[in-house]
Enzyme design. Structure first.
Site, PDB file in Angstrom:
ATOM      1  N   GLU A 128     -61.792-132.057  34.072  1.00  0.00           N
ATOM      2  CA  GLU A 128     -61.807-133.314  34.239  1.00  0.00           C
ATOM      3  C   GLU A 128     -61.331-133.989  32.970  1.00  0.00           C
ATOM      4  OE1 GLU A 128     -66.079-134.033  35.756  1.00  0.00           O
ATOM      5  OE2 GLU A 128     -65.567-132.665  37.455  1.00  0.00           O
ATOM      6  N   HIS A 180     -65.932-138.264  39.419  1.00  0.00           N
ATOM      7  CA  HIS A 180     -67.327-137.750  39.041  1.00  0.00           C
ATOM      8  C   HIS A 180     -68.311-138.964  39.031  1.00  0.00           C
ATOM      9  CE1 HIS A 180     -69.411-134.033  37.313  1.00  0.00           C
ATOM     10  NE2 HIS A 180     -70.213-134.743  37.892  1.00  0.00           N
TER      11      HIS A 180
HETATM   12  P1  NAD Z   1     -80.513-127.892  43.788  1.00  0.00           P
HETATM   13  O1  NAD Z   1     -80.911-127.044  42.799  1.00  0.00           O
HETATM   14  O2  NAD Z   1     -81.748-128.929  44.740  1.00  0.00           O
HETATM   15  O3  NAD Z   1     -80.167-127.179  45.185  1.00  0.00           O
HETATM   16  C1  NAD Z   1     -78.972-126.142  45.245  1.00  0.00           C
HETATM   17  C2  NAD Z   1     -79.249-125.472  46.249  1.00  0.00           C
HETATM   18  O4  NAD Z   1     -78.291-124.382  46.366  1.00  0.00           O
HETATM   19  C3  NAD Z   1     -80.514-124.561  46.309  1.00  0.00           C
HETATM   20  O5  NAD Z   1     -80.989-124.976  47.286  1.00  0.00           O
HETATM   21  C4  NAD Z   1     -79.872-123.087  46.258  1.00  0.00           C
HETATM   22  O6  NAD Z   1     -80.785-122.355  46.688  1.00  0.00           O
HETATM   23  C5  NAD Z   1     -78.534-123.369  46.779  1.00  0.00           C
HETATM   24  N1  NAD Z   1     -77.694-122.124  46.304  1.00  0.00           N
HETATM   25  C6  NAD Z   1     -77.754-121.627  45.302  1.00  0.00           C
HETATM   26  N2  NAD Z   1     -76.702-120.539  45.207  1.00  0.00           N
HETATM   27  C7  NAD Z   1     -76.130-120.655  46.605  1.00  0.00           C
HETATM   28  C8  NAD Z   1     -75.253-119.769  47.155  1.00  0.00           C
HETATM   29  N3  NAD Z   1     -74.375-118.946  46.377  1.00  0.00           N
HETATM   30  N4  NAD Z   1     -74.847-120.172  48.322  1.00  0.00           N
HETATM   31  C9  NAD Z   1     -75.377-120.915  49.034  1.00  0.00           C
HETATM   32  N5  NAD Z   1     -76.540-121.888  48.529  1.00  0.00           N
HETATM   33  C10 NAD Z   1     -76.817-121.561  47.319  1.00  0.00           C
HETATM   34  O7  NAD Z   1     -79.237-128.807  43.423  1.00  0.00           O
HETATM   35  P2  NAD Z   1     -78.923-130.429  43.643  1.00  0.00           P
HETATM   36  O8  NAD Z   1     -79.781-131.261  42.792  1.00  0.00           O
HETATM   37  O9  NAD Z   1     -78.994-130.434  45.310  1.00  0.00           O
HETATM   38  O10 NAD Z   1     -77.590-130.513  43.093  1.00  0.00           O
HETATM   39  C11 NAD Z   1     -76.333-129.850  43.944  1.00  0.00           C
HETATM   40  C12 NAD Z   1     -75.104-129.720  43.090  1.00  0.00           C
HETATM   41  O11 NAD Z   1     -74.525-131.487  42.975  1.00  0.00           O
HETATM   42  C13 NAD Z   1     -75.176-129.269  41.647  1.00  0.00           C
HETATM   43  O12 NAD Z   1     -73.884-128.341  41.552  1.00  0.00           O
HETATM   44  C14 NAD Z   1     -75.233-130.413  41.047  1.00  0.00           C
HETATM   45  O13 NAD Z   1     -74.722-130.218  39.674  1.00  0.00           O
HETATM   46  C15 NAD Z   1     -74.364-131.466  41.504  1.00  0.00           C
HETATM   47  N6  NAD Z   1     -74.423-132.934  41.239  1.00  0.00           N
HETATM   48  C16 NAD Z   1     -73.339-133.554  41.252  1.00  0.00           C
HETATM   49  C17 NAD Z   1     -73.302-134.887  40.876  1.00  0.00           C
HETATM   50  C18 NAD Z   1     -72.192-135.633  40.808  1.00  0.00           C
HETATM   51  O14 NAD Z   1     -71.947-136.942  40.110  1.00  0.00           O
HETATM   52  N7  NAD Z   1     -71.221-135.662  41.517  1.00  0.00           N
HETATM   53  C19 NAD Z   1     -74.755-135.424  40.621  1.00  0.00           C
HETATM   54  C20 NAD Z   1     -75.789-134.749  40.544  1.00  0.00           C
HETATM   55  C21 NAD Z   1     -75.790-133.356  40.830  1.00  0.00           C
END
Ligand code: NAD
Length: 542
Positions: free
Chosen positions: A277, A295
């Site tokens: 990025e 992003h």
């Molecule tokens: P979270 O920790 O609440 O949830 C993640 C989920 O993924 C969990 O339920 C976990 O059990 C599951 N998981 C882990 N490994 C897995 C696998 N191999 N296969 C399937 N499921 C699996 O996280 P969240 O707060 O929901 O965030 C999700 C994603 O969004 C993260 O990558 C976070 O960094 C990203 N995010 C992006 C932005 C953005 O600006 N685009 C902002 C915030 C978060």
């Protein structure tokens, strides 16, 4: 901007009492500042330089930052009164966590502040793909009126496959349901029953990829999820599938996505995150059926407001002597306790890592028995927290630490029980862990002398240093089985460094633990499982 807000608590006689001091060093939403009004003297100085911060930080009990201010080791070392560092947002890259932990300063963040915002952005991208909105916009601005070019699809009745059902994934569900979509979920770490009760189809990854019209990713980037969506996964998808990634760059293999789009294997993609990025010279930028955003999944004023309110409340809780919920680092323990905790934490980490790699399906129950000297140890709870931290960290985005591990486990429906036993079977101390998961039951026992050592796997005696790549094989102890396994590994260029066998009686069930010099690909494991008398085989990397 620099201004002071002075607030004084008064005692029963109406006299002013000393107030805690908070510095807000980056711009945060005013609602966050307002939350602190009644408990602290607040200095808002969003221009403060690094040097000035180092000079002045000793006056403060709490600091709130976003991303401009770097809370470095130097700042932390000068922070003699600081109790809490609060990051009004999710990532804590601008805080030296190690230095804060060493100094016993809590670091908190607001991981839940962006969930709705990211879920809404995901829906926006889904709609933009389904209705070709960005292309249509560009076309009208170019003076065209190509109505027939922008035939779209309805979301109603389509199947949305959600990979990762955490904070954001679950917010996507409610929104997608409102659009009349069917939901399929793949998240091996959440109880299937709980998800099914909420009316979601809980499936394996292959089924999700095969049956979904639109696939959206909401998992953290971990070694397991790196390139989780690659060539094989694209091959399974429907011809007209769309894929969306608002999680982290690197979960989708971009080269393979390019191939899938170029060959017409899938219909389109929307990405908010990239392997690099910003994406410079990225061929994905040239597709009309790829929608990109820089992003900005978490970028709304509401998410920023919520982050400010959440961390202000955390600061408030700490200043009032309570326990905040989103602590990123560990509590400080006295040196005597640390002397026992440190080696046994290493052991607990290794045993947990072994179990999480060998357990099949999501873990439901963990029973820990502390034996020998550890049965008398008062802070066994810390070791149990280490175990939970090790089990939960590989699967979650939020950092799970010694403070929040039990809460996170509870929220995810994992039952943890702790027991003691005076008999350590000839060892000074012993940790025994029994884990029940969806698809298996595993037990492991280990001790620490000069280093961690595994002494039993599934009640079979072994003597293994938990390090490097290991193959654990369950088999029927009949002539030729060990040889066949060695030959098969040899055929694939995998060298066996050491081997141990644990069995209860000749000819019965036995366990073999091999240390190997090369990693064992999944297809080789499958071949090993098919060998005569082989009951199971699994590779772990410790
Ligand atoms: P979270 O920790 O609440 O949830 C993640 C989920 O993924 C969990 O339920 C976990 O059990 C599951 N998981 C882990 N490994 C897995 C696998 N191999 N296969 C399937 N499921 C699996 O996280 P969240 O707060 O929901 O965030 C999700 C994603 O969004 C993260 O990558 C976070 O960094 C990203 N995010 C992006 C932005 C953005 O600006 N685009 C902002 C915030 C978060």
């Amino acid at each position: 901007m620099r201004f002071y807000l002075y607030y004084y608590n008064r005692n029963q006689n109406g006299e002013k009492m000393d107030k805690m001091k908070v510095i807000i060093a980056d711009q945060i939403n005013e609602r966050g500042i307002a939350e602190l009004e009644d408990v602290a003297d607040v200095l808002v100085d969003t221009d403060i330089s690094q040097e000035e911060l180092i000079e002045r930080i000793a006056d403060f009990d709490a600091i709130i930052v976003r991303s401009r201010t770097k809370v470095t080791r130097e700042v932390i070392e000068a922070a003699d009164n600081l109790k809490i560092i609060a990051r009004a947002g999710v990532g804590v890259d601008n805080v030296d966590i190690e230095a804060a932990t060493e100094k016993g300063i809590m670091v908190v963040n607001a991981p839940e502040s962006t969930s709705i915002t990211v879920a809404e952005h995901t829906m926006g991208l889904i709609l933009a793909l389904a209705r070709k909105i960005s292309l249509a916009d560009r076309s009208v601005k170019e003076g065209k009126w190509d109505k027939s070019k922008f035939m779209g699809i309805e979301l109603n009745g389509k199947t949305l496959g959600i990979i990762g059902m955490g904070r954001i994934g679950s917010q996507v569900v409610t929104r997608a349901k409102a659009f009349g979509m069917e939901i399929l979920v793949y998240d091996p770490y959440i109880s299937k029953e709980a998800l099914a009760e909420l009316g979601m189809g809980v499936v394996d990854l292959e089924t999700l990829l095969r049956d979904s019209d639109i696939i959206t990713i909401h998992v953290p980037l971990t070694p397991e999820t790196k390139h989780q969506i690659s060539k094989n996964e694209f091959e399974i998808m429907k011809e007209n599938a769309f894929i969306i990634n608002c999680a982290r760059g690197g979960i989708i293999n971009e080269e393979d996505l390019y191939e899938a789009l170029q060959s017409g294997k899938i219909s389109g993609a929307a990405l908010d995150v990239f392997e690099v990025e910003p994406p410079v010279d990225n061929p994905l930028l040239n597709f009309d059926n790829v929608i990109l955003s820089p992003h900005i999944g978490a970028s709304t004023s509401e998410a920023q407001r919520d982050a400010a309110i959440i961390v202000a409340n955390e600061v408030k809780t700490v200043l009032k002597g309570g326990s905040p919920k989103n602590v990123v680092n560990m509590p400080v323990l006295d040196s005597e306790t640390l002397q026992i905790i440190k080696p046994h934490s290493k052991l607990a980490e290794k045993l947990s890592s072994f179990l999480i790699q060998t357990a099949k399906g999501n873990i439901k129950e963990v029973n820990v028995t502390y034996c020998g000297d550890l049965a008398e140890f008062q802070r066994r709870d810390v070791l149990t927290r280490v175990i939970l931290q090790e089990i939960l960290n590989p699967i979650l985005t939020e950092p799970v630490n010694l403070v929040n591990a039990p809460t996170v486990a509870k929220n995810r429906g994992i039952i943890i029980t702790e027991g003691v036993r005076s008999d350590a079977e000839g060892h000074k101390s012993l940790i025994k862990m029994d884990v029940k998961s969806d698809g298996s039951e595993m037990s492991i026992e280990g001790t620490y002398t000069k280093a961690p050592k595994i002494v039993k796997i599934n009640n079979y005696k072994v003597d293994v240093k938990p390090e490097g790549i290991m193959l654990i094989a369950k088999y029927v102890d009949l002539p030729g089985t060990i040889g066949a396994l060695g030959t098969k590994l040899g055929e694939h260029g995998i060298n066996i460094a050491t081997m141990q066998v644990g069995r209860k009686e000749p000819g019965g069930e036995a366990v073999m633990v091999l240390k190997v010099d090369q990693s064992i690909p999944a297809d080789v494991i499958e071949e090993l499982k098919k060998l005569d008398n082989m009951m199971d085989a699994v590779a772990v990397n410790l």
